[in-house]
Design a protein around this motif. Sequence first.
Motif, PDB file in Angstrom:
ATOM      1  N   ALA A 172      -8.782  -3.745   1.502  1.00  0.00           N
ATOM      2  CA  ALA A 172      -9.389  -4.150   2.609  1.00  0.00           C
ATOM      3  C   ALA A 172     -10.320  -3.301   3.519  1.00  0.00           C
ATOM      4  CB  ALA A 172      -8.338  -4.894   3.755  1.00  0.00           C
ATOM      5  N   ARG A 173     -11.484  -3.365   4.095  1.00  0.00           N
ATOM      6  CA  ARG A 173     -12.520  -2.368   4.700  1.00  0.00           C
ATOM      7  C   ARG A 173     -11.288  -2.046   5.831  1.00  0.00           C
ATOM      8  NH1 ARG A 173     -17.341  -1.697   4.333  1.00  0.00           N
ATOM      9  NH2 ARG A 173     -17.692  -3.698   3.373  1.00  0.00           N
ATOM     10  N   VAL A 174     -10.387  -2.698   6.454  1.00  0.00           N
ATOM     11  CA  VAL A 174      -9.660  -2.104   7.777  1.00  0.00           C
ATOM     12  C   VAL A 174      -8.526  -1.213   7.106  1.00  0.00           C
ATOM     13  CG1 VAL A 174      -9.856  -4.162   9.082  1.00  0.00           C
ATOM     14  CG2 VAL A 174      -8.003  -4.062   7.692  1.00  0.00           C
ATOM     15  N   GLY A 175      -8.385  -0.955   5.751  1.00  0.00           N
ATOM     16  CA  GLY A 175      -7.720   0.035   5.280  1.00  0.00           C
ATOM     17  C   GLY A 175      -8.351   1.424   5.007  1.00  0.00           C
ATOM     18  N   SER A 176      -9.736   1.390   5.417  1.00  0.00           N
ATOM     19  CA  SER A 176     -10.551   2.555   5.191  1.00  0.00           C
ATOM     20  C   SER A 176     -10.463   3.400   6.348  1.00  0.00           C
ATOM     21  CB  SER A 176     -11.943   2.291   5.062  1.00  0.00           C
ATOM     22  OG  SER A 176     -12.978   3.328   5.299  1.00  0.00           O
ATOM     23  N   ILE A 177      -9.772   4.606   6.259  1.00  0.00           N
ATOM     24  CA  ILE A 177      -9.881   5.608   7.527  1.00  0.00           C
ATOM     25  C   ILE A 177     -11.201   6.130   8.087  1.00  0.00           C
ATOM     26  CG2 ILE A 177      -8.840   7.924   8.092  1.00  0.00           C
ATOM     27  CD1 ILE A 177      -6.766   7.573   5.797  1.00  0.00           C
ATOM     28  N   SER A 178     -12.077   6.453   7.205  1.00  0.00           N
ATOM     29  CA  SER A 178     -13.474   6.846   7.607  1.00  0.00           C
ATOM     30  C   SER A 178     -14.157   5.666   8.559  1.00  0.00           C
ATOM     31  CB  SER A 178     -14.230   7.223   6.620  1.00  0.00           C
ATOM     32  OG  SER A 178     -14.482   6.243   5.493  1.00  0.00           O
ATOM     33  N   ASP A 179     -13.734   4.240   8.176  1.00  0.00           N
ATOM     34  CA  ASP A 179     -14.444   3.190   8.763  1.00  0.00           C
ATOM     35  C   ASP A 179     -13.589   2.639   9.896  1.00  0.00           C
ATOM     36  OD1 ASP A 179     -16.642   1.255   8.491  1.00  0.00           O
ATOM     37  OD2 ASP A 179     -14.902  -0.368   8.476  1.00  0.00           O
ATOM     38  N   ASN A 180     -12.432   3.365  10.221  1.00  0.00           N
ATOM     39  CA  ASN A 180     -11.619   2.791  11.275  1.00  0.00           C
ATOM     40  C   ASN A 180     -12.422   3.325  12.656  1.00  0.00           C
ATOM     41  OD1 ASN A 180      -9.659   2.032  13.145  1.00  0.00           O
ATOM     42  ND2 ASN A 180      -7.980   3.163  12.021  1.00  0.00           N
ATOM     43  N   ARG A 181     -12.838   2.161  13.535  1.00  0.00           N
ATOM     44  CA  ARG A 181     -13.537   2.734  14.654  1.00  0.00           C
ATOM     45  C   ARG A 181     -12.939   1.779  15.834  1.00  0.00           C
ATOM     46  NH1 ARG A 181     -17.973   2.109  10.983  1.00  0.00           N
ATOM     47  NH2 ARG A 181     -18.065  -0.064  11.564  1.00  0.00           N
ATOM     48  N   LEU A 182     -12.140   0.747  15.535  1.00  0.00           N
ATOM     49  CA  LEU A 182     -11.612  -0.167  16.414  1.00  0.00           C
ATOM     50  C   LEU A 182     -10.056  -0.041  16.958  1.00  0.00           C
ATOM     51  CD1 LEU A 182     -13.586  -3.623  15.602  1.00  0.00           C
ATOM     52  CD2 LEU A 182     -14.012  -1.860  17.352  1.00  0.00           C
ATOM     53  N   GLY A 183      -9.492   0.726  15.846  1.00  0.00           N
ATOM     54  CA  GLY A 183      -8.068   0.735  15.980  1.00  0.00           C
ATOM     55  C   GLY A 183      -7.245  -0.432  15.679  1.00  0.00           C
ATOM     56  N   GLY A 184      -5.908  -0.696  16.300  1.00  0.00           N
ATOM     57  CA  GLY A 184      -5.151  -1.653  16.065  1.00  0.00           C
ATOM     58  C   GLY A 184      -4.617  -1.884  14.517  1.00  0.00           C
ATOM     59  N   TRP A 185      -3.910  -2.984  14.610  1.00  0.00           N
ATOM     60  CA  TRP A 185      -3.607  -3.519  13.215  1.00  0.00           C
ATOM     61  C   TRP A 185      -2.775  -2.268  12.470  1.00  0.00           C
ATOM     62  CZ3 TRP A 185      -7.006  -7.383  10.381  1.00  0.00           C
ATOM     63  CH2 TRP A 185      -7.712  -8.443  11.237  1.00  0.00           C
ATOM     64  N   TYR A 186      -1.815  -1.651  12.964  1.00  0.00           N
ATOM     65  CA  TYR A 186      -1.212  -0.495  12.555  1.00  0.00           C
ATOM     66  C   TYR A 186      -0.656  -0.430  11.431  1.00  0.00           C
ATOM     67  CZ  TYR A 186      -2.114   1.381  17.342  1.00  0.00           C
ATOM     68  OH  TYR A 186      -2.633   1.899  18.335  1.00  0.00           O
ATOM     69  N   SER A 187       0.074  -1.328  11.223  1.00  0.00           N
ATOM     70  CA  SER A 187       0.849  -1.649   9.847  1.00  0.00           C
ATOM     71  C   SER A 187       0.091  -2.055   8.835  1.00  0.00           C
ATOM     72  CB  SER A 187       2.120  -2.300   9.923  1.00  0.00           C
ATOM     73  OG  SER A 187       2.004  -3.840  10.261  1.00  0.00           O
ATOM     74  N   TYR A 188      -0.714  -3.029   8.955  1.00  0.00           N
ATOM     75  CA  TYR A 188      -1.801  -3.525   8.202  1.00  0.00           C
ATOM     76  C   TYR A 188      -2.764  -2.594   7.609  1.00  0.00           C
ATOM     77  CZ  TYR A 188      -4.810  -6.866   5.733  1.00  0.00           C
ATOM     78  OH  TYR A 188      -5.719  -7.665   4.863  1.00  0.00           O
ATOM     79  N   ARG A 189      -3.358  -1.729   8.520  1.00  0.00           N
ATOM     80  CA  ARG A 189      -4.135  -0.792   8.218  1.00  0.00           C
ATOM     81  C   ARG A 189      -3.688   0.226   7.170  1.00  0.00           C
ATOM     82  NH1 ARG A 189      -9.119  -0.278  10.818  1.00  0.00           N
ATOM     83  NH2 ARG A 189      -9.372  -1.392  12.482  1.00  0.00           N
ATOM     84  N   ALA A 190      -2.448   0.772   7.692  1.00  0.00           N
ATOM     85  CA  ALA A 190      -1.594   1.908   6.885  1.00  0.00           C
ATOM     86  C   ALA A 190      -1.233   1.152   5.644  1.00  0.00           C
ATOM     87  CB  ALA A 190      -0.536   2.267   7.759  1.00  0.00           C
ATOM     88  N   SER A 191      -0.939  -0.061   5.489  1.00  0.00           N
ATOM     89  CA  SER A 191      -0.342  -0.373   4.226  1.00  0.00           C
ATOM     90  C   SER A 191      -1.620  -0.833   3.168  1.00  0.00           C
ATOM     91  CB  SER A 191       0.356  -1.729   4.270  1.00  0.00           C
ATOM     92  OG  SER A 191      -0.135  -2.941   5.048  1.00  0.00           O
ATOM     93  N   LYS A 192      -2.718  -1.004   3.883  1.00  0.00           N
ATOM     94  CA  LYS A 192      -3.751  -1.185   2.772  1.00  0.00           C
ATOM     95  C   LYS A 192      -4.527  -0.353   2.744  1.00  0.00           C
ATOM     96  CE  LYS A 192      -3.963  -5.803   2.027  1.00  0.00           C
ATOM     97  NZ  LYS A 192      -4.081  -6.306   0.612  1.00  0.00           N
ATOM     98  N   ALA A 193      -4.294   0.951   3.388  1.00  0.00           N
ATOM     99  CA  ALA A 193      -5.090   1.982   3.028  1.00  0.00           C
ATOM    100  C   ALA A 193      -4.619   2.671   1.582  1.00  0.00           C
ATOM    101  CB  ALA A 193      -4.957   3.230   4.151  1.00  0.00           C
ATOM    102  N   ALA A 194      -3.045   2.462   1.475  1.00  0.00           N
ATOM    103  CA  ALA A 194      -2.480   2.806   0.372  1.00  0.00           C
ATOM    104  C   ALA A 194      -3.064   2.235  -0.781  1.00  0.00           C
ATOM    105  CB  ALA A 194      -0.951   2.564   0.527  1.00  0.00           C
ATOM    106  N   VAL A 195      -3.528   1.106  -0.793  1.00  0.00           N
ATOM    107  CA  VAL A 195      -4.261   0.609  -2.279  1.00  0.00           C
ATOM    108  C   VAL A 195      -5.430   1.299  -2.669  1.00  0.00           C
ATOM    109  CG1 VAL A 195      -5.356  -1.619  -3.012  1.00  0.00           C
ATOM    110  CG2 VAL A 195      -3.342  -1.737  -1.244  1.00  0.00           C
ATOM    111  N   PHE A 196      -6.158   1.897  -1.677  1.00  0.00           N
ATOM    112  CA  PHE A 196      -7.141   2.806  -1.948  1.00  0.00           C
ATOM    113  C   PHE A 196      -6.812   3.959  -3.122  1.00  0.00           C
ATOM    114  CE2 PHE A 196      -8.996   0.729   1.317  1.00  0.00           C
ATOM    115  CZ  PHE A 196     -10.567   0.777   1.541  1.00  0.00           C
ATOM    116  N   GLN A 197      -5.568   4.442  -2.672  1.00  0.00           N
ATOM    117  CA  GLN A 197      -4.913   5.506  -3.266  1.00  0.00           C
ATOM    118  C   GLN A 197      -4.451   5.127  -4.792  1.00  0.00           C
ATOM    119  OE1 GLN A 197      -5.061   8.788  -3.945  1.00  0.00           O
ATOM    120  NE2 GLN A 197      -3.878   9.348  -2.292  1.00  0.00           N
ATOM    121  N   LEU A 198      -3.735   3.894  -4.846  1.00  0.00           N
ATOM    122  CA  LEU A 198      -2.964   3.372  -5.718  1.00  0.00           C
ATOM    123  C   LEU A 198      -4.228   3.117  -6.874  1.00  0.00           C
ATOM    124  CD1 LEU A 198      -0.777   0.863  -4.282  1.00  0.00           C
ATOM    125  CD2 LEU A 198      -0.076   2.698  -5.289  1.00  0.00           C
TER     126      LEU A 198
END
Length: 260
Positions: free
Chosen positions: A156-182
Motif C-alpha cells: 500500500a502506498r501508505v506503507g511507504s516511509i518516504s511518502d508518509n506526509r499525513l501520519g496516522g494509521w500507525y499499525s496499518y502503515r507499519a505492517s504494510k511497510a514490511a511488505v516492501f521488505q518481504l
Amino acid sequence: MNGFCLVTPASRGIGFALAKHLLQHTNTPVVATARRDCEGTRQRLLDGIPGDKNLHVLPVDVTDESSIAALAAHIRHHFRNTPLRLALTMPGVLHVEKSPAQIDAENALDSFKVNTLGPLLLLKHLTPFLPTRSSPSLKRMEGCLPGHAVYAMMAARVGSISDNRLGGWYSYRASKAAVFQLAKTLDAYLQASSGERAMAVALHPGTVRTDFTREFWDGGAREMLEPDEAAAKLLQVLCELDMAYGRGRCWDWRGEEVVP
C-alpha cells in the motif's frame, strides 16, 4: 500444463476481481482461497463465464498456518510437477488510528498478523512451487500472464516511509511497510534459485471501491477505481514489467514505482 495461478484471498474486493479476470481471459488453472463459504465463492467466480474452468477454491485463514499448509498440500497433490506462474497474495486488515491515543494493542497485533505475518507464511509455503533455474520456460500469454513467474504481494502506498506526509494509521502503515521488505527479500532469494524464471514484486492497487475503502467513497480519495478496472490494470503492469529493472520493487496500477 503451462503453470497455474493463485489468488489469496479471492472471496471479495480486488482479490475476487483478479481471480475473475484470470478465469475470463486465460485457460490457466486458478487456485483461489476464502476464509469461509468456499462453494459460494466458487459459484460467484464462475458466474457468467462459459466453458469448463479449472478452479479450486480452498479455505485459508492467513493467521492460521495449518490452513496455509493444507493449501500447499492440495497444490502438491493436484498440480504435481506444475509450476506456480502467478501468485497474487493480498491479505489485509485496517484498524484506523488517527492519533497515538487510539492505538489498541489487540487491534495492532491483528494488523501485523494479517498484513505482515500472513504474507510471510504464504511465501514460506508457496515459494517451493515457483520454477527454478532448471525449469522449462513458461509461455507468455498476451495481456494476462508474462513469460516468467511472478510472486506478487499487496502492499500500500501508505506503507511507504518516504511518502508518509499525513501520519496516522500507525499499525496499518507499519505492517504494510514490511511488505516492501518481504518482496525485496524474497526476490533476492529468487534471483539465486530461479534466475530469470521468477521474480517477486509488491503491488499498490490504488484506492479501489470495496468494503475496505468504504469511508473514502465520498470524495476522500483523489482517484477511485472499480475492482475490475484495478485488476485489469495490475495484471497489465505485471505483464509489462522488465525483469532486470522491475523485480523486488513496489509498483502501482499505473506502472509507476512506489518507493519504500
